[in-house]
Design an enzyme around this catalytic site. Structure first.
Site, PDB file in Angstrom:
ATOM      1  N   TYR A   6       0.853  -1.189   0.000  1.00  0.00           N
ATOM      2  CA  TYR A   6       0.000   0.000   0.000  1.00  0.00           C
ATOM      3  C   TYR A   6       0.886   1.236   0.000  1.00  0.00           C
ATOM      4  O   TYR A   6       1.790   1.354   0.816  1.00  0.00           O
ATOM      5  CB  TYR A   6      -0.885  -0.010   1.246  1.00  0.00           C
ATOM      6  CG  TYR A   6      -1.786   1.195   1.389  1.00  0.00           C
ATOM      7  CD1 TYR A   6      -2.792   1.464   0.460  1.00  0.00           C
ATOM      8  CD2 TYR A   6      -1.634   2.072   2.471  1.00  0.00           C
ATOM      9  CE1 TYR A   6      -3.619   2.561   0.606  1.00  0.00           C
ATOM     10  CE2 TYR A   6      -2.468   3.170   2.628  1.00  0.00           C
ATOM     11  CZ  TYR A   6      -3.459   3.409   1.691  1.00  0.00           C
ATOM     12  OH  TYR A   6      -4.293   4.502   1.831  1.00  0.00           O
TER      13      TYR A   6
ATOM     14  N   LYS B 249       4.325   8.753   9.142  1.00  0.00           N
ATOM     15  CA  LYS B 249       4.050   8.176  10.462  1.00  0.00           C
ATOM     16  C   LYS B 249       5.016   8.675  11.557  1.00  0.00           C
ATOM     17  O   LYS B 249       4.822   9.771  12.050  1.00  0.00           O
ATOM     18  CB  LYS B 249       3.968   6.650  10.348  1.00  0.00           C
ATOM     19  CG  LYS B 249       2.813   6.300   9.381  1.00  0.00           C
ATOM     20  CD  LYS B 249       2.405   4.877   9.275  1.00  0.00           C
ATOM     21  CE  LYS B 249       1.114   4.798   8.457  1.00  0.00           C
ATOM     22  NZ  LYS B 249       1.108   3.927   7.333  1.00  0.00           N
TER      23      LYS B 249
ATOM     24  N   ASP C 161       9.241   2.508  -0.087  1.00  0.00           N
ATOM     25  CA  ASP C 161       8.201   3.172   0.695  1.00  0.00           C
ATOM     26  C   ASP C 161       8.404   2.772   2.149  1.00  0.00           C
ATOM     27  O   ASP C 161       8.037   1.672   2.570  1.00  0.00           O
ATOM     28  CB  ASP C 161       6.812   2.759   0.188  1.00  0.00           C
ATOM     29  CG  ASP C 161       5.694   3.425   0.992  1.00  0.00           C
ATOM     30  OD1 ASP C 161       5.998   4.078   2.011  1.00  0.00           O
ATOM     31  OD2 ASP C 161       4.517   3.274   0.597  1.00  0.00           O
TER      32      ASP C 161
HETATM   33  C1  LIG Z   1       0.438   4.500   5.936  1.00  0.00           C
HETATM   34  C2  LIG Z   1       1.163   4.231   4.690  1.00  0.00           C
HETATM   35  C3  LIG Z   1       1.043   5.073   3.575  1.00  0.00           C
HETATM   36  C4  LIG Z   1       0.050   6.197   3.502  1.00  0.00           C
HETATM   37  O1  LIG Z   1       0.313   7.181   4.434  1.00  0.00           O
HETATM   38  P1  LIG Z   1      -0.885   8.198   4.830  1.00  0.00           P
HETATM   39  O2  LIG Z   1      -0.219   9.149   5.751  1.00  0.00           O
HETATM   40  O3  LIG Z   1      -1.929   7.342   5.468  1.00  0.00           O
HETATM   41  O4  LIG Z   1      -1.356   8.825   3.584  1.00  0.00           O
HETATM   42  C5  LIG Z   1       1.853   4.820   2.482  1.00  0.00           C
HETATM   43  N1  LIG Z   1       2.721   3.812   2.479  1.00  0.00           N
HETATM   44  C6  LIG Z   1       2.867   2.971   3.532  1.00  0.00           C
HETATM   45  C7  LIG Z   1       3.860   1.878   3.467  1.00  0.00           C
HETATM   46  C8  LIG Z   1       2.074   3.145   4.659  1.00  0.00           C
HETATM   47  O5  LIG Z   1       2.187   2.286   5.670  1.00  0.00           O
END
Ligand SMILES: *Cc1c(COP(=O)(O)O)cnc(C)c1O
Length: 432
Positions: free
Chosen positions: A146, A269, A241
């Site tokens: 994701y 995060k 990511d």
């Molecule tokens: C949480 C997450 C996102 C998206 O971040 P948001 O701040 O919710 O838009 C993208 N990539 C990874 C791996 C994530 O865990």
């Protein structure tokens, strides 16, 4: 609504009257586990307290930012100080440079960094930059990874999309994913194959180096190394990511843990300590393609927001200060927790596997280890839902989906971990 009539059902129906599905992010709505979500009132350390005043041991941790537990005093103090100076200027601040310096210092591959407001924005921007810098269109991603709610990346995405069982999203035009190719994570042959066939068209391979959005799935030895080699040979970029894994599995993220240098990294995060901060960064010669230096446009009114920078700085300074022992401590606590939960399930002969990387772990109701999205989707989600609700009844909040990670923080001390294992024993008995 007064405190006394704040039953979860009432609060949720009130929310549903004015918010789609009652929430601002789908997985919070409990669709995957059934029932009515808990409304949070406050949180401190390892605990979150509901509106009705019940305290839960919390493994959601705001989905990752709370590495030191909720409301750590150093973040609260930094925010109080920053607040008095102003909440937004739309002008450069020293706070942005300070946080950027710390990011550059901690994350091995990053020389220049751009701050944004969400992981979604970071990933969308990194993909645009990769396309702009290479002059190519094709993006390769993995099923079950994701990268935020980004049009071009909502092709077999994990997290909430997996929870809802949507292979894709309505409203994403075919053209938006026409230049996105999807491969199965951990499948070396499939990766070799796409680079062999399309290598010259590939702008980037974007991957969660330690996927957490189909539940925690560690990379097989050699997989990330292969990704590095294939992208480099093809003149494509490797995007890690690390929105979840950054500052989480090691101070320098998965790239430090596995010793692999991506071209671009997305962060989120933990970097905002609970405020909406995210970032993307990489080598100077790639980042220089961004406006105002280069031709790839990306901007944000609230980007580099002073409150976000202050909270992020407090977090990263604490990481730096505690770095020599921090990740060993998290490893030790998370290991005993994961083992304890697994033993509780073994005792009831329940088929399961606990997969973990540092303080991220998932309990999969699967008879075999899970190495990709196809295998994750075979889990017994009904069993998960029952386990989840029994844990909740015993005062432990897990993420409300089989396809998410539990987040352990430094505030989860040995007593809290023992209490969690005790709850897991009851939950295991309940679902046996
Ligand atoms: C949480 C997450 C996102 C998206 O971040 P948001 O701040 O919710 O838009 C993208 N990539 C990874 C791996 C994530 O865990």
């Amino acid at each position: 609504m007064s405190q006394s009539d704040a039953s979860p059902e009432r609060m949720f129906s009130r929310a549903c009257a004015v918010l789609p599905g009652g929430v601002n992010s789908p997985v919070r709505a409990y669709r995957a586990v059934g029932g009515v979500p808990i409304f949070a009132k406050s949180a401190t350390g390892a605990f979150v307290t509901s509106e009705e005043g019940r305290a839960y041991i919390d493994y959601v941790a705001s989905w990752g930012p709370m590495l030191f537990g909720h409301t750590p005093p150093f973040v609260v103090e930094a925010l109080e100080r920053a607040l008095r100076d102003g909440t937004s200027f739309g002008m450069p601040t020293n706070g942005e440079s300070e946080l950027a310096e710390l990011v550059v210092q901690l994350v091995p591959s990053i020389e220049l960094v751009r701050f944004v407001n969400s992981g979604t924005e970071a990933c969308a921007s990194a993909v645009r930059l990769a396309r702009g810098a290479t002059g190519r269109r094709l993006i390769v991603k993995c099923a079950g990874c994701y990268h935020g709610a980004v049009d071009s990346l909502l092709a077999r995405a994990g997290s909430g999309v997996a929870t809802l069982g949507m292979p894709d999203s309505a409203g994403v035009p075919p053209g938006a994913v026409a230049d996105t190719a999807v491969v199965e994570f951990n499948d070396e042959n499939e990766l070799r194959d796409i680079f062999e066939k399309k290598g010259a068209e590939i702008a980037a391979f974007i991957v969660e180096p330690v996927p957490g959005n189909m539940g925690l799935v560690p990379p097989r030895p050699g997989y990330l190394e292969l990704a590095r080699k294939l992208t480099r040979d093809a003149g494509a970029l490797l995007i890690f990511d690390e929105v979840m894994s950054g500052f989480r599995v090691a101070a320098g993220g998965a790239q430090e843990l596995f010793g692999i240098t991506p071209d671009l990294t997305t962060l989120g995060k933990i970097i905002g300590g609970g405020l909406p901060v995210a970032a993307y960064g990489g080598q100077r010669d790639i980042m220089r393609h961004l406006a105002p230096e280069g031709a790839v446009y990306q901007a944000g009114t609230l980007s580099g927001n002073p409150l976000g920078m202050a909270a992020g700085l407090a977090m990263l300074r604490e990481i730096e200060r505690r770095r020599p022992t921090l990740y060993d401590l998290l490893e030790k606590r998370s290991d005993s927790l994961a083992r304890g939960i697994s033993e509780a399930l073994h005792a009831q002969q329940i088929a399961h596997v606990v997969q973990r990387c540092g303080s991220l772990f998932t309990l999969f109701f699967s008879p075999i280890s899970v190495s990709n999205f196809a295998e994750a989707q075979k889990c017994d989600t009904a069993k998960f839902a029952k386990f989840f609700h029994t844990m909740l009844d015993h005062g432990v909040q897990l993420p409300p989906s089989q396809f998410e990670c539990c987040f352990v923080s430094t505030a989860h001390d040995e007593d809290i971990i023992l209490s969690t294992i005790t709850a897991a024993k009851s939950a295991a008995e309940a679902i046996a």
